[in-house]
Design a protein around this motif. Structure first.
Motif, PDB file in Angstrom:
ATOM      1  N   GLY A  25       0.855  -1.198  -0.011  1.00  0.00           N
ATOM      2  CA  GLY A  25       0.004  -0.162   0.021  1.00  0.00           C
ATOM      3  C   GLY A  25       0.939   1.102   0.098  1.00  0.00           C
ATOM      4  O   GLY A  25       0.124   2.197  -0.233  1.00  0.00           O
ATOM      5  N   GLU A  34      -4.689   4.781  -5.671  1.00  0.00           N
ATOM      6  CA  GLU A  34      -4.748   4.397  -4.308  1.00  0.00           C
ATOM      7  C   GLU A  34      -5.245   2.971  -3.811  1.00  0.00           C
ATOM      8  O   GLU A  34      -6.364   2.859  -4.150  1.00  0.00           O
ATOM      9  N   TYR A  36      -4.369   1.398  -0.760  1.00  0.00           N
ATOM     10  CA  TYR A  36      -5.096   1.670   0.508  1.00  0.00           C
ATOM     11  C   TYR A  36      -5.148   3.057   0.972  1.00  0.00           C
ATOM     12  O   TYR A  36      -4.453   3.303   1.911  1.00  0.00           O
ATOM     13  N   GLY A  37      -5.781   3.791   0.223  1.00  0.00           N
ATOM     14  CA  GLY A  37      -5.789   5.255   0.728  1.00  0.00           C
ATOM     15  C   GLY A  37      -4.445   6.115   0.154  1.00  0.00           C
ATOM     16  O   GLY A  37      -3.688   5.300  -0.662  1.00  0.00           O
ATOM     17  N   TYR A 231     -14.368   4.551   1.966  1.00  0.00           N
ATOM     18  CA  TYR A 231     -13.025   4.306   1.246  1.00  0.00           C
ATOM     19  C   TYR A 231     -12.971   5.421   0.286  1.00  0.00           C
ATOM     20  O   TYR A 231     -14.240   5.855  -0.208  1.00  0.00           O
ATOM     21  N   SER A 232     -12.059   5.725   0.012  1.00  0.00           N
ATOM     22  CA  SER A 232     -11.908   6.955  -1.182  1.00  0.00           C
ATOM     23  C   SER A 232     -12.222   6.697  -2.217  1.00  0.00           C
ATOM     24  O   SER A 232     -12.300   5.064  -2.601  1.00  0.00           O
ATOM     25  N   ASP A 235      -9.966   4.132  -3.907  1.00  0.00           N
ATOM     26  CA  ASP A 235      -9.429   2.927  -3.237  1.00  0.00           C
ATOM     27  C   ASP A 235     -10.164   1.820  -3.640  1.00  0.00           C
ATOM     28  O   ASP A 235     -11.242   1.659  -3.937  1.00  0.00           O
ATOM     29  N   ARG A 237     -10.560  -1.248  -2.427  1.00  0.00           N
ATOM     30  CA  ARG A 237     -11.461  -1.927  -1.457  1.00  0.00           C
ATOM     31  C   ARG A 237     -13.045  -1.849  -1.878  1.00  0.00           C
ATOM     32  O   ARG A 237     -13.918  -2.457  -1.463  1.00  0.00           O
TER      33      ARG A 237
END
Length: 336
Positions: A25, A34, A36-37, A231-232, A235, A237
């Protein structure tokens, strides 16, 4: 400062800290700005240095992270202190000479050679401590891949070898060619399929180490996300079944029970989850790019869980519990 607990991976002599540091990340990758951010190179390097200060010198990366950017970041963080680190990297998710993903998995002997030379250059080192096949090339016998890896061990370019996301049958075939030191796979309270599939037992029978990536459910077990919208937009996820849609909220209810147990013990849900993975005999490699989180994660090595604690945790999310797929359909097709 107390010395960080050590553990042995496999039977070939690789000793590592009880917890590692997943570096994925810290850079963009796989088409996501991103993973993870937001990323911050300065903070990422500070995190690697702080981990080393605490005894956490086992770093996990891959040529596909970036591509190449992650290995290059680790080289920058190590500076002239290569000997103080234990570096694990991976190959096989094919990247061409222009640094673009081809969409293929390549475990052919000639690609093994090409990939290792590239990683050695990006890591600015002349050896890799633990070299994994990132995903199984289903068009190439695993015996061919492992034989090529064994040649690298003979040459001193690689010290130990491993596989990632493979079945028990593949593990057994590979281990006959050259001893595997570790198998890396996703393993957490929210992802216990390797116990159901017999992989966990196979590793124990053969004396192969288990390295658990995403031991915090890709950050879900930290409790900082209470909605998929947390989450952004960039992101990845947001696109994984386990952490999106209705499944997110079903898993959130299970997380609340874990958080309640952690609160009773005076620790965080993150630390409880990591202590569970370590109690199961695995080496977790939680990914973080912030100093405060690496400190908290390493502190989890001091937590001792009783058999009653383990039973309680495993009753919250028992084997067979439906917590959602780890990847989308395309990603799951790359899992052996």
């Amino acid at each position: 400062m107390d010395k960080l607990k050590q553990t042995r991976l496999g039977s070939e002599g690789l000793v590592v800290p009880a917890i590692g540091l997943g570096c994925m990340g810290m850079t963009p990758g796989f088409g996501f700005e991103e993973l993870y951010g937001k990323t911050d190179e300065k903070e990422a390097i500070a995190t690697i240095h702080r981990s080393l200060e605490l005894g956490g010198n086992f770093l996990d990366t891959a040529d596909a992270y970036g591509p190449f950017l992650n290995e290059q970041l680790i080289a920058k963080a190590m500076g002239g202190n290569r000997s103080q680190y234990i570096i694990a990297t991976k190959f096989g998710i094919e990247v061409n000479d222009e640094g673009a993903y081809t969409g293929l998995v390549n475990g052919k002997a000639n690609y093994v050679r090409k990939a290792v030379e590239r990683s050695l250059k990006n890591l600015q080192t002349d050896y890799i401590d633990l070299y994994y096949l990132h995903r199984l090339d289903k068009t190439t016998p695993v015996e061919e891949t492992v034989a090529a890896l064994a040649e690298l061990v003979k040459e001193g370019k690689v010290r130990y070898i491993g596989l990632s996301e493979v079945s028990s049958a593949t593990i057994r075939k590979a281990h006959k060619v050259h001893p595997l030191t570790a198998v890396q796979t996703e393993y957490s309270l929210f992802e216990r399929s390797l116990e159901e599939d017999g992989i966990y037992d196979t590793l124990n029978q053969l004396g192969i180490g288990l390295v658990a990536y995403s031991p915090l459910g890709r950050g879900f077990l930290s409790g900082q996300f209470r909605s998929p919208d947390d989450y952004s937009a960039s992101d990845f996820r947001r696109h994984i079944p386990k952490t999106s849609g209705d499944q997110f909220y079903k898993n959130l209810e299970l997380l609340k029970e874990i958080e309640a147990m952690a609160a009773e013990k005076g620790i965080t849900s993150t630390q409880l989850a990591l202590a569970w993975v370590m109690a199961k005999g695995a080496v977790p490699i939680p990914g973080t790019k912030r100093v405060k989180y690496v400190e908290s994660n390493i502190a989890a090595t001091k937590i001792e869980l009783t058999p009653k604690d383990m039973d309680h945790l495993e009753s919250i999310i028992p084997l067979g519990a439906q917590t959602g797929a780890r990847y989308g359909e395309a990603g799951m097709q790359q899992v052996d």
